[in-house]
Design a protein around this motif. Structure first.
Motif, PDB file in Angstrom:
ATOM      1  N   LEU A  19      26.493   4.246  19.401  1.00 46.58           N
ATOM      2  CA  LEU A  19      27.877   3.842  19.650  1.00 46.58           C
ATOM      3  C   LEU A  19      28.151   3.688  21.143  1.00 46.58           C
ATOM      4  CD1 LEU A  19      30.709   3.254  18.609  1.00 46.58           C
ATOM      5  CD2 LEU A  19      31.132   5.715  18.526  1.00 46.58           C
ATOM      6  N   THR A  20      27.618   4.600  21.933  1.00 45.21           N
ATOM      7  CA  THR A  20      27.791   4.527  23.383  1.00 45.21           C
ATOM      8  C   THR A  20      27.231   3.229  23.932  1.00 45.21           C
ATOM      9  OG1 THR A  20      27.681   6.933  23.597  1.00 45.21           O
ATOM     10  CG2 THR A  20      27.241   5.650  25.587  1.00 45.21           C
ATOM     11  N   LEU A  21      26.058   2.842  23.463  1.00 44.75           N
ATOM     12  CA  LEU A  21      25.422   1.615  23.966  1.00 44.75           C
ATOM     13  C   LEU A  21      26.107   0.363  23.418  1.00 44.75           C
ATOM     14  CD1 LEU A  21      21.685   2.758  23.822  1.00 44.75           C
ATOM     15  CD2 LEU A  21      23.257   2.733  25.770  1.00 44.75           C
ATOM     16  N   ILE A  22      26.643   0.437  22.202  1.00 43.50           N
ATOM     17  CA  ILE A  22      27.449  -0.675  21.672  1.00 43.50           C
ATOM     18  C   ILE A  22      28.651  -0.909  22.585  1.00 43.50           C
ATOM     19  CG2 ILE A  22      29.048  -1.323  19.810  1.00 43.50           C
ATOM     20  CD1 ILE A  22      27.087  -0.067  17.832  1.00 43.50           C
ATOM     21  N   CYS A  23      29.266   0.186  23.023  1.00 39.72           N
ATOM     22  CA  CYS A  23      30.432   0.081  23.898  1.00 39.72           C
ATOM     23  C   CYS A  23      30.075  -0.465  25.276  1.00 39.72           C
ATOM     24  CB  CYS A  23      31.117   1.433  24.036  1.00 39.72           C
ATOM     25  SG  CYS A  23      31.955   1.993  22.529  1.00 39.72           S
ATOM     26  N   ARG A  24      28.777  -0.421  25.611  1.00 37.48           N
ATOM     27  CA  ARG A  24      28.324  -1.022  26.865  1.00 37.48           C
ATOM     28  C   ARG A  24      27.814  -2.448  26.640  1.00 37.48           C
ATOM     29  NH1 ARG A  24      24.747   3.336  30.121  1.00 37.48           N
ATOM     30  NH2 ARG A  24      24.530   1.527  31.470  1.00 37.48           N
ATOM     31  N   GLU A  25      28.207  -3.026  25.483  1.00 36.90           N
ATOM     32  CA  GLU A  25      27.945  -4.434  25.154  1.00 36.90           C
ATOM     33  C   GLU A  25      26.457  -4.741  25.026  1.00 36.90           C
ATOM     34  OE1 GLU A  25      30.476  -7.369  27.142  1.00 36.90           O
ATOM     35  OE2 GLU A  25      31.490  -5.710  28.132  1.00 36.90           O
ATOM     36  N   MET A  26      25.679  -3.783  24.558  1.00 34.73           N
ATOM     37  CA  MET A  26      24.263  -4.018  24.328  1.00 34.73           C
ATOM     38  C   MET A  26      24.048  -4.450  22.892  1.00 34.73           C
ATOM     39  SD  MET A  26      22.675  -0.781  26.466  1.00 34.73           S
ATOM     40  CE  MET A  26      20.974  -1.307  26.310  1.00 34.73           C
ATOM     41  N   ASN A  27      23.121  -5.384  22.674  1.00 30.53           N
ATOM     42  CA  ASN A  27      22.829  -5.840  21.315  1.00 30.53           C
ATOM     43  C   ASN A  27      21.789  -4.918  20.659  1.00 30.53           C
ATOM     44  OD1 ASN A  27      20.201  -6.690  22.123  1.00 30.53           O
ATOM     45  ND2 ASN A  27      21.015  -8.667  22.788  1.00 30.53           N
ATOM     46  N   SER A  28      21.481  -5.199  19.397  1.00 28.22           N
ATOM     47  CA  SER A  28      20.597  -4.311  18.634  1.00 28.22           C
ATOM     48  C   SER A  28      19.226  -4.171  19.285  1.00 28.22           C
ATOM     49  CB  SER A  28      20.449  -4.820  17.196  1.00 28.22           C
ATOM     50  OG  SER A  28      21.660  -4.697  16.496  1.00 28.22           O
ATOM     51  N   MET A  29      18.674  -5.278  19.784  1.00 28.72           N
ATOM     52  CA  MET A  29      17.349  -5.218  20.394  1.00 28.72           C
ATOM     53  C   MET A  29      17.367  -4.403  21.684  1.00 28.72           C
ATOM     54  SD  MET A  29      14.243  -5.931  19.934  1.00 28.72           S
ATOM     55  CE  MET A  29      14.352  -7.178  18.620  1.00 28.72           C
ATOM     56  N   GLU A  30      18.421  -4.587  22.488  1.00 27.56           N
ATOM     57  CA  GLU A  30      18.521  -3.831  23.739  1.00 27.56           C
ATOM     58  C   GLU A  30      18.695  -2.340  23.458  1.00 27.56           C
ATOM     59  OE1 GLU A  30      20.574  -7.158  26.687  1.00 27.56           O
ATOM     60  OE2 GLU A  30      21.830  -6.051  25.286  1.00 27.56           O
TER      61      GLU A  30
END
Length: 222
Positions: free
Chosen positions: A167-178
Motif C-alpha cells: 500500500l505504501t508503494l502504491i501511494c508512491r505511484e509505483m506499478n505492480s512490476m516496480e
C-alpha cells in the motif's frame, strides 16, 4: 560500451569527497559530474543541470540544508535524480524516514567500495537498492505503525505487514512490476495483495486504497 552513469557527491568532508570522486572516476562507466559541500550549492547545480538521470550520494549532515530537508525537495523538483544516502547515522527511525522521503538506498559511510558500486548500479537500473539490514528496518517500522494504529483503535481492518508495504508503494505511484522489484516478490503476488486490500477495505479501485491510507494515516505522502 556501457551507458555512462552520472554521479553527484554531496559531502561536507573535503577529503572524503575528493577520495570518493577519485575512486568513482576510476570505474569505467561512472563519471562524477559534480561534487559539493552544502545543500544550497547542490540545489543551484540541479536547477541548471541538463535533465539527465543522476545518482546523488547524499550525506545527511550538510552544514546548511540537511539531508532530511533536501530529500523531499529533490524527489519533488528533480525526479530524474536518484538518491543514495551515505551516512554515519544508523538509527533505524532515521533510515526508515529517509526511505519514506524518497531515498533509493541507505548506506553506512564505512561500506565497502565494491558494495557502493553495486548500489549505484542497482539504483541506476532499478531505482532502488536495499540490503537485508534496511529491509528489516522498514519491516519493523511498518509493524510498529500497524500496532500503534490497532492499539489506539484507529484502524479496525486487519492488514498484514506485507499489505502495508504494498500500500505504501502504491501511494508512491509505483506499478505492480516496480513494487515487485522493490519487495523481491512477483508482480502476481503484488496483484494478489492489492486485490485482498480492495476486499478488506471495500474500496472500488486503487484510488480508494490511497484514500483509505490517507484517512487512516497509514503512509506518509510527499
Amino acid at each position: 560500451m556501457a551507458e555512462q552513469i552520472n554521479i553527484i557527491i554531496a559531502e561536507d568532508q573535503h577529503l572524503l569527497r575528493q577520495t570518493l570522486t577519485s575512486m568513482l572516476d576510476e570505474v569505467d562507466d561512472f563519471q562524477v559530474s559534480y561534487d559539493v559541500s552544502d545543500g544550497k550549492s547542490l540545489l543551484a547545480f540541479l536547477k541548471d543541470a541538463p535533465t539527465l538521470p543522476y545518482i546523488l550520494l547524499l550525506d545527511i549532515s550538510l552544514p546548511d540544508i540537511n539531508g532530511l530537508e533536501l530529500c523531499p525537495i529533490i524527489t519533488r523538483d528533480f525526479p530524474h535524480v536518484r538518491i543514495i544516502v551515505v551516512s554515519i547515522h544508523q538509527q533505524e527511525s532515521l533510515i526508515a524516514r529517509m526511505i519514506t522521503l524518497g531515498a533509493s538506498a541507505y548506506l553506512n559511510k564505512n561500506v565497502d567500495f565494491d558494495l557502493l558500486v553495486q548500489a549505484i548500479r542497482a539504483v541506476y537500473a532499478h531505482k532502488f537498492f536495499m540490503d537485508d539490514h534496511v529491509i528489516k528496518i522498514l519491516q519493523n517500522s511498518q509493524r510498529h505503525l500497524i500496532n500503534e494504529k490497532k492499539k489506539n483503535n484507529q484502524i479496525d481492518i486487519d492488514l498484514s505487514i506485507r499489505e502495508i508495504e504494498v500500500l505504501t508503494l502504491i501511494c508512491r505511484e509505483m506499478n505492480s512490476m516496480e513494487i515487485a522489484d522493490r519487495l523481491f516478490i512477483s508482480a502476481r503476488t503484488v496483484d494478489g495483495h492489492r486485490n485482498r486490500m480492495l476486499l478488506k477495505t471495500k474500496s472500488k479501485n486503487v484510488a480508494g486504497l490511497v484514500m483509505f491510507a490517507i484517512k487512516h494515516n497509514l503512509v506518509e505522502l510527499i
